[in-house]
Design an enzyme around this catalytic site. Structure first.
Site, short mmCIF file in Angstrom:
data_model
loop_
_atom_site.label_atom_id
_atom_site.label_comp_id
_atom_site.label_asym_id
_atom_site.label_seq_id
_atom_site.Cartn_x
_atom_site.Cartn_y
_atom_site.Cartn_z
N SER A 151 1.69 -21.43 2.77
CA SER A 151 0.61 -20.77 2.16
C SER A 151 -0.67 -21.53 2.06
CB SER A 151 1.26 -20.93 0.80
OG SER A 151 0.08 -20.35 -0.21
N ARG A 165 -10.67 -12.22 6.30
CA ARG A 165 -10.19 -11.85 4.99
C ARG A 165 -9.91 -13.07 4.23
NH1 ARG A 165 -5.30 -12.15 2.85
NH2 ARG A 165 -4.14 -12.36 4.54
N ALA A 190 0.91 -1.30 -0.14
CA ALA A 190 -0.02 0.00 0.14
C ALA A 190 0.71 1.06 -0.23
CB ALA A 190 -0.81 -0.18 1.16
N GLY A 191 2.01 1.36 0.93
CA GLY A 191 2.62 2.46 1.05
C GLY A 191 3.55 2.69 -0.19
N ARG A 214 -10.49 -19.30 6.12
CA ARG A 214 -9.44 -19.34 7.19
C ARG A 214 -10.07 -19.40 8.42
NH1 ARG A 214 -5.04 -15.09 4.68
NH2 ARG A 214 -4.35 -16.76 2.99
N LEU A 250 -2.97 -8.75 -0.61
CA LEU A 250 -2.11 -8.09 -1.67
C LEU A 250 -3.05 -7.26 -2.66
CD1 LEU A 250 0.18 -11.22 -2.54
CD2 LEU A 250 0.48 -9.28 -0.74
#
Lengths: 671, 253
Positions: free
Chosen positions: A285, A464, A45-46, A338, A470
């Site tokens: 993952s 989420r 994001a930054g 999740r 991402l």
């Protein structure tokens, strides 16, 4: 009426973002050169925001605590990034991605923000490919996709098991282009220690240079916080060691509301703990759940035999195994979201079926996938009478190309070969959906202070979905914030340069110096980690995967106690004006000790189960969904936004009621 | 699996700051589990030092899963220690034996000055990339469709292999000339293997190599130590590709 104004544009959901962009105020190119923007944090994001804002013409100062912007924790994301491209022709669309994300978030996200996210998702992939991000491709030269939990389509783009690094290198390269042009001034190894507010507007920050301890003031017309999540409040998490809440927390104490702090994602597939010395947990993952099957033994005798080393998991026949996700959730099986997968693992382990010494591990088994892929490969190669050994060999080869680096990582850490024996996994803290409250423009409740990526709360509701972090980070940074910030900055073109020589900056710097000196002067008897570990234990035991009123009430008292002791008894060696990692850690833990309390307060006030937040008092008592989490839309269909009030436990609650106009509210079922 | 932990002698480089002189100091640690990572072993030492009121050993680390590239220890004369294809944070104590003496030093290179103890300044790597480590495309999102240009799987895979570089600097630390060619070669290769990066390939190679030389990195003499020590297995082929891009750019200029 609530003081919160989400500023969601009028009109049908599919037109909101386009209409908003058309009506938004713009800053002309000559004026952009006169406007300073500070970006704190250089993850997806930054980094994306800093690069885009500089490219548009703003004067950007970017800050990161790592030794290079490329090392921000986005780099560690493994599995992939979602986008509604429908390259696989499996019926995917912007609406479906929107729907999956709202449903996956258990109807606690803001519809309009989520729709916008889904809408810009396709641009992200185009952008990244143009930047040279080497996504996985098929033999025809086109992009490959895979599937993730909680969805029924293949929309995840990936670069083996290191998609995060490749995307971050893309954003970093865009930053490099602007740094090289002098449009971004980059400050590595600098930590933001306070936000400066002048006349109610965010006007700058106070930072400490980790290398020499120097404190400096930086002013700007707007401040963007892209400082990630606060999972390290649990001490053990999959976050990087340096990930912290300090920047967001300081903004909170200066007036930014903190939303839904209790929404935490506990990721189901992490390598289990091995001992008390452990400093962090490692994620495996979620993409592994595409091919791995999760199970524990059916019979308790087998569990005991495995724990004592008398039996190996491979010796158990199919009907001696309990593939509990496939059993409980036949529609989604191993690919449930999740939160559901994590709770199911905890349920089995709490019932005594955990397969390692600590009783906190389940199997993730690739043998079926290896056989399936092996048979396919043998057929393709024309080896009709391939032996079992040959099929296994071929199958392992396929699995190696898909997940090789993850298998290698597992083997290096655990010293066991996951091709031959099933992996052992257990849930761990991974991501925080809560964060600074922002409106549709990503502005916090402090005018001129923005929050992007994991640092804000807006898109993921109470849970989420995989490969969406991402997506959100890059969407906020590349495509949302660069537009919306103009709406605010258009009124700043006459402001002129902002002086740092004002009482507000003076006071903020004095407060920062005061806190650092106080910490150094305590010279108590216990290390910073001692307090951090104690905080983490309380959080995990009482504010973790399963929460109840009694535990939460105790947690609040215990956290206050630890905080009190910290400020009396912490011991920090070294000096103030030098590289001092213990002092840097202490400032972070001091803020975690405050956030932890608000976290528990929020969890206590939300007496419903939703997404990652599971209250034992709120479960379905009968019917098909018996034992599943029970959401309470009548009483809790809101965002809890907390306003600082002198003490973390005394924060004032403001509610943003959530409206669901385009998606019908119903119980999330993955059965 | 031995239940009893290891007793080790650590010899660690201590240096107050970039201006001070450093020296090796000796520290015993006891009861180290073979399941610990190397950095967790150092955490144990640091906890012990803090308790004794001494300054803990400063070292760079962050993700602790081998991807951020922050950790950077020279252990017993090898970058990231005796194991292969791992970073320091993924190195486990099972690689050592009870009674061992372990030497721990920072990366040694003129272009990587020591900041404190085991921490070095690797900003030279950043500056090389400011000079050309990018494709000049704006971040508008209005590019062509991601599937408009098919890319041969082999090229895409090769570009990916080059892009797996984590920028840790082990290549520089293990090179007797402190050369950064494996790092720069990998960056240049990632872009030049893709059609999107081809357009600027020549200028990129010239600019990045120029900055690399300015930073004071040495030359490549084909020893190959960098490839052996690289935690991500970046191949020497990338250096060849860089040289080819650089040469053809120099000739055409």
């Amino acid at each position: 009426m609530s003081v919160l104004n989400s500023k969601v544009p009028e009109g049908p959901i599919k037109d909101k973002w386009t209409n908003h962009k058309n009506k938004i105020n713009l800053v002309n190119p000559a004026n952009k050169r006169l406007i300073d923007v500070i970006v704190v944090g250089t993850g997806l994001a930054g980094g994306a925001a800093a690069a885009s804002l500089a490219e548009m013409g703003y004067k950007v100062k970017a800050f990161c605590f790592q030794d290079s912007p490329r090392r921000a924790h986005s780099i560690a994301a493994q599995g992939g990034i979602n986008a509604a491209k429908n390259y696989q022709n499996d019926g995917d669309s912007v609406y479906r991605l929107f729907y999956d994300t709202v449903k996956g978030g258990d109807y606690r996200g803001r519809e309009a923000n989520v729709y916008r996210l889904a809408e810009v998702s396709a641009n992200i992939i185009d952008q990244c490919v143009a930047q040279g991000v080497p996504f996985a491709r098929e033999y025809g030269g086109l992009l490959d996709n895979r599937s993730f939990g909680g969805v029924l389509v293949s929309r995840t783009f990936y670069a083996k098991g290191q998609t995060g690094q490749q995307l971050l290198l893309g954003a970093y390269s865009a930053m490099n282009r602007q740094i090289g042009k002098g449009k971004i001034e980059m400050f590595n190894r600098h930590e933001m220690l306070d936000l400066v507010v002048v006349d109610g507007k965010a006007r700058g920050i106070i930072v400490r240079n980790h290398v020499n301890g120097e404190i400096s003031r930086h002013s700007a017309h707007a401040v963007v916080l892209a400082t990630g999540g606060y999972g390290n409040v649990f001490f053990l998490s999959t976050n990087a060691m340096g990930s912290n809440v300090t920047a967001a927390w300081k903004a909170h104490k200066k007036g930014a509301f903190f939303a839904n702090p209790c929404y935490t994602q506990i990721h189901p597939t992490c390598i289990p703990r091995s001992g008390d010395y452990q400093s962090k947990l490692t994620l495996m993952s979620e993409s592994l759940r595409n091919d791995g099957r999760i199970w524990v033994p059916k019979n308790i005798e087998d569990v005991e035999a495995i724990r004592s080393g008398k039996k190996k998991p491979t010796e158990l026949s199919e009907d001696e195994r309990d593939y509990y996700l496939e059993r409980r959730y036949p529609a989604f099986g191993n690919l449930v979201p999740r939160d559901v997968a994590s709770r199911a693992a905890k349920e089995r382990c709490d019932a005594g079926y955990g397969v390692n010494q600590t009783g906190e591990a389940v199997y993730l088994d690739f043998s079926s996938a290896i056989q399936r892929y092996g048979k396919e490969a043998a057929t393709v190669k024309g080896e009709k009478n391939a032996t079992k050994e040959r099929i296994t060999e071929l199958g392992e080869e396929v699995v190696r190309t898909k997940y090789g680096n993850l298998f290698q990582m597992y083997e290096k850490i655990v010293d066991d070969n996951p091709y031959k024996t099933p992996m052992m996994i257990y849930p761990a803290v991974h991501y925080t959906m809560g964060g600074l409250w922002v409106d549709y423009n990503l502005m916090t409740t402090i005018p001129g202070c923005y929050a992007a990526g994991e640092a804000n709360f807006s898109d993921h509701g109470a849970n989420r979905l995989g490969a969406s972090a991402l997506m959100q980070g890059l969407a906020d940074g590349y495509f949302v914030l660069p537009y919306t910030i103009g709406d605010y900055l258009a009124d700043e073109i006459r402001t002129g340069p902002i002086s740092t020589d004002t009482p507000e900056f003076e006071a903020a710097e004095k407060a920062v110096r005061g806190q650092l000196e106080t910490l150094m002067n305590i010279q108590g008897t216990k290390s910073v980690d001692h307090f951090h570990k104690r905080l983490g234990k309380v959080m995990w035991d009482k504010v973790g995967m399963s929460r109840n009123a009694q535990g939460l009430t105790e947690a609040i008292a215990e956290i206050r106690q630890i905080r009190e002791e910290f400020w009396k008894d912490v011991k920090i060696p070294g000096g103030l004006n030098e590289f001092n990692p213990e002092l840097a850690k202490a400032t972070k833990v001091a803020d975690f000790l405050e956030l932890g309390e608000l976290f528990a307060v929020d969890a206590l006030s939300r007496n419903e189960s939703c997404g990652g937040h599971f209250r034992e008092e709120s479960v379905e008592l009968d019917g098909e969904q018996k034992g599943e989490a029970k959401r309470d839309d009548v009483n809790f269909k809101y965002v809890a936004a907390w306003e600082w009030n002198e003490d973390p436990g005394a924060a004032n609650l403001h509610k943003e009621e959530l409206e669901f106009k385009d998606i019908e509210l119903k119980q999330r079922s993955y059965k | 699996m031995s239940e009893k932990g290891m007793n080790l002698t650590l010899k660690i480089w201590r240096q107050k700051d970039s201006k001070s002189k450093g020296k090796m100091e000796t520290y015993p640690v006891t009861n180290i589990s073979e399941h610990m990572s190397f950095l967790e072993m150092l955490d144990v030492l640091n906890e012990q030092l803090v308790e004794e009121g001494k300054e803990p050993v400063a070292f760079d680390h962050d993700c602790r899963e081998g991807i951020c590239g922050m950790c950077s220890l020279h252990i017993n004369g090898e970058a990231h220690g005796p194991d292969r294809r791992v970073t320091t944070c993924q190195l486990h104590m099972r690689m050592f034996n009870d009674g061992d003496t372990i030497h721990i030093e920072p990366w040694r290179a003129k272009a990587f000055p020591v900041i404190k103890d085991l921490i070095v300044d690797r900003s030279a790597f950043d500056r090389i990339q400011h000079a050309g480590g990018f494709i000049s495309v704006n971040t508008s999102g209005n590019t062509i469709d991601a599937n408009a240009i098919p890319i041969e799987k082999e090229d895409a895979d090769e570009a990916f292999n080059a892009a797996t570089c984590i920028g840790c600097g082990a290549c520089v630390a293990s090179c007797k000339n402190a050369s950064a060619m494996l790092f720069v070669g990998a960056k240049i290769s990632q872009f030049s293997l893709l059609p999107q990066g081809q357009v600027e390939a020549k200028n990129r190679a010239l600019n990045m190599v120029k900055q690399m030389d300015l930073e004071g990195f040495g030359n490549c003499t084909n020893t190959g130590a960098c490839e052996v020590q690289c935690p991500k297995g970046i191949s020497l082929d990338n250096i060849a590709r860089m040289n080819r891009d650089f040469l053809s750019a120099s000739v055409k200029k």
